[in-house]
Design a protein around this motif. Sequence first.
Motif, mmCIF file in Angstrom:
data_model
loop_
_atom_site.group_PDB
_atom_site.id
_atom_site.type_symbol
_atom_site.label_atom_id
_atom_site.label_comp_id
_atom_site.label_asym_id
_atom_site.label_seq_id
_atom_site.Cartn_x
_atom_site.Cartn_y
_atom_site.Cartn_z
ATOM 1 N N GLN A 1 29.074 -32.557 52.730
ATOM 2 C CA GLN A 1 29.262 -33.923 53.202
ATOM 3 C C GLN A 1 28.470 -34.179 54.476
ATOM 4 O OE1 GLN A 1 33.353 -34.857 53.815
ATOM 5 N NE2 GLN A 1 33.015 -37.058 53.993
ATOM 6 N N ALA A 2 28.385 -33.176 55.360
ATOM 7 C CA ALA A 2 27.649 -33.359 56.614
ATOM 8 C C ALA A 2 26.147 -33.369 56.406
ATOM 9 C CB ALA A 2 28.036 -32.245 57.600
ATOM 10 N N ASN A 3 25.645 -32.586 55.449
ATOM 11 C CA ASN A 3 24.195 -32.469 55.266
ATOM 12 C C ASN A 3 23.615 -33.494 54.298
ATOM 13 O OD1 ASN A 3 23.820 -30.190 56.975
ATOM 14 N ND2 ASN A 3 24.690 -28.877 55.405
ATOM 15 N N THR A 4 24.411 -33.953 53.353
ATOM 16 C CA THR A 4 23.907 -34.907 52.369
ATOM 17 C C THR A 4 24.345 -36.334 52.627
ATOM 18 O OG1 THR A 4 25.800 -34.491 50.893
ATOM 19 C CG2 THR A 4 23.851 -33.102 50.617
ATOM 20 N N GLY A 5 25.359 -36.526 53.449
ATOM 21 C CA GLY A 5 25.846 -37.879 53.705
ATOM 22 C C GLY A 5 26.712 -38.437 52.588
ATOM 23 N N LEU A 6 27.098 -37.591 51.626
ATOM 24 C CA LEU A 6 27.946 -38.069 50.537
ATOM 25 C C LEU A 6 29.378 -38.237 51.011
ATOM 26 C CD1 LEU A 6 26.626 -35.783 47.643
ATOM 27 C CD2 LEU A 6 26.105 -38.200 48.014
ATOM 28 N N ARG A 7 30.054 -39.197 50.427
ATOM 29 C CA ARG A 7 31.450 -39.403 50.746
ATOM 30 C C ARG A 7 32.314 -38.394 50.010
ATOM 31 N NH1 ARG A 7 32.500 -45.471 49.238
ATOM 32 N NH2 ARG A 7 31.464 -44.683 47.362
ATOM 33 N N ARG A 8 33.562 -38.264 50.482
ATOM 34 C CA ARG A 8 34.477 -37.336 49.843
ATOM 35 C C ARG A 8 34.724 -37.720 48.389
ATOM 36 N NH1 ARG A 8 35.782 -32.519 51.528
ATOM 37 N NH2 ARG A 8 36.119 -33.348 53.617
ATOM 38 N N ARG A 9 34.803 -39.004 48.135
ATOM 39 C CA ARG A 9 35.017 -39.463 46.763
ATOM 40 C C ARG A 9 33.827 -39.115 45.880
ATOM 41 N NH1 ARG A 9 38.772 -40.199 43.028
ATOM 42 N NH2 ARG A 9 38.188 -41.832 41.532
ATOM 43 N N SER A 10 32.616 -39.223 46.417
ATOM 44 C CA SER A 10 31.425 -38.870 45.636
ATOM 45 C C SER A 10 31.398 -37.379 45.315
ATOM 46 C CB SER A 10 30.164 -39.278 46.398
ATOM 47 O OG SER A 10 30.145 -40.664 46.641
ATOM 48 N N LEU A 11 31.772 -36.555 46.293
ATOM 49 C CA LEU A 11 31.831 -35.116 46.040
ATOM 50 C C LEU A 11 32.862 -34.782 44.962
ATOM 51 C CD1 LEU A 11 31.552 -33.571 49.623
ATOM 52 C CD2 LEU A 11 29.847 -33.539 47.812
ATOM 53 N N GLN A 12 33.984 -35.472 44.985
ATOM 54 C CA GLN A 12 34.985 -35.245 43.951
ATOM 55 C C GLN A 12 34.459 -35.625 42.574
ATOM 56 O OE1 GLN A 12 38.406 -37.431 45.258
ATOM 57 N NE2 GLN A 12 38.958 -35.975 46.864
ATOM 58 N N GLN A 13 33.734 -36.734 42.497
ATOM 59 C CA GLN A 13 33.174 -37.132 41.210
ATOM 60 C C GLN A 13 32.119 -36.134 40.734
ATOM 61 O OE1 GLN A 13 31.747 -41.074 41.957
ATOM 62 N NE2 GLN A 13 33.789 -42.002 41.925
ATOM 63 N N ILE A 14 31.284 -35.647 41.657
ATOM 64 C CA ILE A 14 30.292 -34.626 41.288
ATOM 65 C C ILE A 14 30.986 -33.360 40.819
ATOM 66 C CG2 ILE A 14 28.483 -33.137 42.209
ATOM 67 C CD1 ILE A 14 27.672 -35.429 44.039
ATOM 68 N N ALA A 15 32.085 -32.988 41.492
ATOM 69 C CA ALA A 15 32.826 -31.798 41.089
ATOM 70 C C ALA A 15 33.406 -31.964 39.693
ATOM 71 C CB ALA A 15 33.935 -31.516 42.105
ATOM 72 N N LEU A 16 33.975 -33.131 39.402
ATOM 73 C CA LEU A 16 34.530 -33.370 38.066
ATOM 74 C C LEU A 16 33.442 -33.335 36.995
ATOM 75 C CD1 LEU A 16 37.096 -36.217 38.851
ATOM 76 C CD2 LEU A 16 37.588 -33.821 38.326
ATOM 77 N N LEU A 17 32.280 -33.936 37.297
ATOM 78 C CA LEU A 17 31.176 -33.923 36.333
ATOM 79 C C LEU A 17 30.674 -32.504 36.094
ATOM 80 C CD1 LEU A 17 29.218 -35.546 34.590
ATOM 81 C CD2 LEU A 17 27.758 -35.802 36.592
ATOM 82 N N THR A 18 30.503 -31.731 37.173
ATOM 83 C CA THR A 18 30.056 -30.347 37.033
ATOM 84 C C THR A 18 31.068 -29.519 36.261
ATOM 85 O OG1 THR A 18 28.917 -30.554 39.166
ATOM 86 C CG2 THR A 18 29.247 -28.339 38.309
ATOM 87 N N ASN A 19 32.340 -29.754 36.545
ATOM 88 C CA ASN A 19 33.387 -29.030 35.831
ATOM 89 C C ASN A 19 33.354 -29.358 34.340
ATOM 90 O OD1 ASN A 19 35.668 -27.477 35.331
ATOM 91 N ND2 ASN A 19 37.061 -29.132 35.783
ATOM 92 N N GLY A 20 33.157 -30.640 34.005
ATOM 93 C CA GLY A 20 33.086 -31.014 32.594
ATOM 94 C C GLY A 20 31.906 -30.382 31.890
ATOM 95 N N ILE A 21 30.736 -30.375 32.539
ATOM 96 C CA ILE A 21 29.553 -29.748 31.926
ATOM 97 C C ILE A 21 29.771 -28.249 31.749
ATOM 98 C CG2 ILE A 21 27.112 -29.251 32.271
ATOM 99 C CD1 ILE A 21 26.879 -31.919 33.709
ATOM 100 N N GLY A 22 30.350 -27.609 32.770
ATOM 101 C CA GLY A 22 30.624 -26.178 32.663
ATOM 102 C C GLY A 22 31.587 -25.854 31.541
#
Length: 830
Positions: free
Chosen positions: A487-508
């Motif tokens: 979040q500090a290095n990319t500027g993404l919000r916590r909600r965006s990180l959660q969505q990326i995590a869910l998407l990565t989890n689904g692909i995995g």
Amino acid sequence: MRKVLVRLVLAAGLLGPAAAFGQANPPTQAPASAPAKPDAAPLEVSVETKALRGKLDAFKLELDQKDAALSGRDLADADLQRLRQEVDPIWQSLREVVDELQPRLDAARARLEQLGARPKEEAAQPSADVQRERAEREAAVVEIDETQRLARALLVQAEQIGTQISDRRRSAFARALMQRSSGILSPDLWSAVYRSLPRDRAALGLLLDSWYERIRRNATPGVLLIVGLAIGLAVALYAGRRYIAPRLIHRDPAAEPTRMNRLLAALGVLAVGALPAAGGSYLVYTVLDATGLMLPRVERFVAAFLGGLAFVAFTRALAEAILAPGRPSWRLVALGDRPAERTSSFVLAISVVIAVGKVLEALNQAIAAALPLSVATKGIFALLAALTLAELLRRFATTGSEEEECFGPYLPTETDVGWPVRVLGWSAVAAVIASVLLGYVAFATFLVDQLVWIGLILATLLVAVAFGDEFTTGALGGETRIATILQANTGLRRRSLQQIALLTNGIGRIVLIIAAVMLALAPWGVDSADLLSSVRAAFFGFRVGEVTISLATVALALLIFAIGFAVTRIVQGWLDTTFLPATDLDAGLRNSIRTAFGYLGFFVAAALAFSYLGLSLDRIAIVAGALSVGIGFGLQSIVNNFVSGLILLWERPIRVGDLVVVGDGEGHVRRISVRSTEIETFDRSTLIVPNSNLISGVVKNRVRTDRTGRVTISVNVLRNQDPVRAAELLARCADVHPDVLKDPPPRVVFKKIGDTWLEFELVAYVSDVNLQQSVQSDLNFALFSCLNDAKIMPPLGPGVTAVQGLEPVREALDHIADAIAKAPRPAGAA
């Protein structure tokens, strides 16, 4: 041999002289867009094309050999697998050739199109240089097109050979699986076993004698020392893991571990319980093989014995890692204590049965035992495995019945094995027993092996999915150090990180499930190469009619669009937070620049993605023209609002932050989007207005030219007061307010002379329209206090008339009232 020669001759005839290295390219039919000139001499093929066609000739020869091998005789499954492994690299190389030639063919056709269409015979002919250039470019197109056609034909042949291999493997598997013999209860089977026992016993004796002679001949003291050390180390590893695991992996039954701790503990239990046994078995087998103490016939027996020990250790460790008997807080599945303990014991029992059965099957193969003995051995152990599973299911059913017969209402205290699992288990038990009794021993053995194999796959998939969930949703979606750093290095919000995590989890999960399905289907004769070839065909392109669809191209186009859109959002954020605030531009213009850049970046990213897909701008224009009728009718309002939004951003009659009045609503403009504009009213509600209404309707913008606001207050004073003094009092109240502008100064307008009062209007100016209400309230308080102290305000209330100059009359009436009150009353008056 004759068939092979015929096929080679036909292949040479199909390729023709065009496939030869040193010959000229024969005249072939050119594409419709570039017809060859009738009297044009054939041109020499380039060196690069000659080398490529030579490579295609080699591929053609190899494919013909594979095709001849398939049609010549019946092949074993190992031979079919070998052929498939040899065909797959050829298929991949041909795919690469086709893909490499396509850009060259497109470039050659584009160069040819620059010369225009070939003129008709009666038309004026171009110069000799143009004709020569056209002939060279047409020859280049024909040369590359023919080479690509040859590669595509060979690619189809490779695919057909692969399909033929897969079909033959599945057919052979089905025949072997459904081969019938005598049932396990058949007297003929046991009579045959009894008759073959002397022969099999003698074969076992000969095998042991041969093995003893090999050991005696090769067993030097050094060899025996090495083998003894290897066996001792293996025994120590196998036996010591039971004592090492509790010391290395401590799972306190009273503790409440986190999910990550449970997963790490389960992985530790699995590693400590399985790896030492597997390492010890591999060490012993390697030493025996290296020292030459094993006969070739006993290698499978030794491998089955040592592999069975490792298999039992692995299954037991896996059951303890997942079920955690006696430690419910460390369990990875929702299961009660007794079902967990019973399932763990069942896993150990079934693994022992399977391992012993495989060892005896390997021994039968080593001594070349008679078929009745092999059938009886497989049938007995398949029946034992089915009965073991039946006993486990019976215990679950008995426990459920006892709990339901208890006194009082039934309240389940622990999670049990669900009824779908029990139904599936009883069905498998019935199928195995029926197959053994009816003589389908091979099918029963395969079914038992498949049940165990699928169980191991599902257990391993459970652990892998749990780790994937923890390392994606847990690490990225929670308050972890990794999420904070991202979040500090990319500027993404916590909600965006959660969505990326869910998407990565689904692909995995999808990848793990596909891998599990491929592993589960492998014993059924479905080769992984079949699935991979289908996936490759869909991923790298398949044809539907005249259209080629490539999932790889679509995925890369989506990736290009995503990267372009992400870059646009990053630049938008930089403009919004860094660059534009440092300028003197107002908020509305900054919003227009930011939004316009977003539109531009979106269209550029879309154009790059479409161009990568092969959809040029002219094709997009054709599609847009075909959709124009639908846009004109069904999407008219949407297009109108979109164009109106662009006009708002360009002309900027309304800007973000303006105070506007639209109909009955008034508020500040907060956002101008593609379709509508959001206005925040004073009661904190949001008014969504279509952009077309703002362009074609009447809108009052209170801050169009500047943000200066005006405060107007009407005041009445008594008619007998000095109007000049009243005006000075009003102006003084406005002058002393800090938010009232001094230039222009506040002014007082004498508006009306009434019957009983004088009407004035105070006009003051503020620097920002947002201060109007607060300044008006302050001035009302100040004017009321000032006029009330000066006693020049008219009386309140409707219908009250103030009359001036009657003070003497009031005093006379007061004296008369006092005199009447003091006068003496007559006698007898009441």
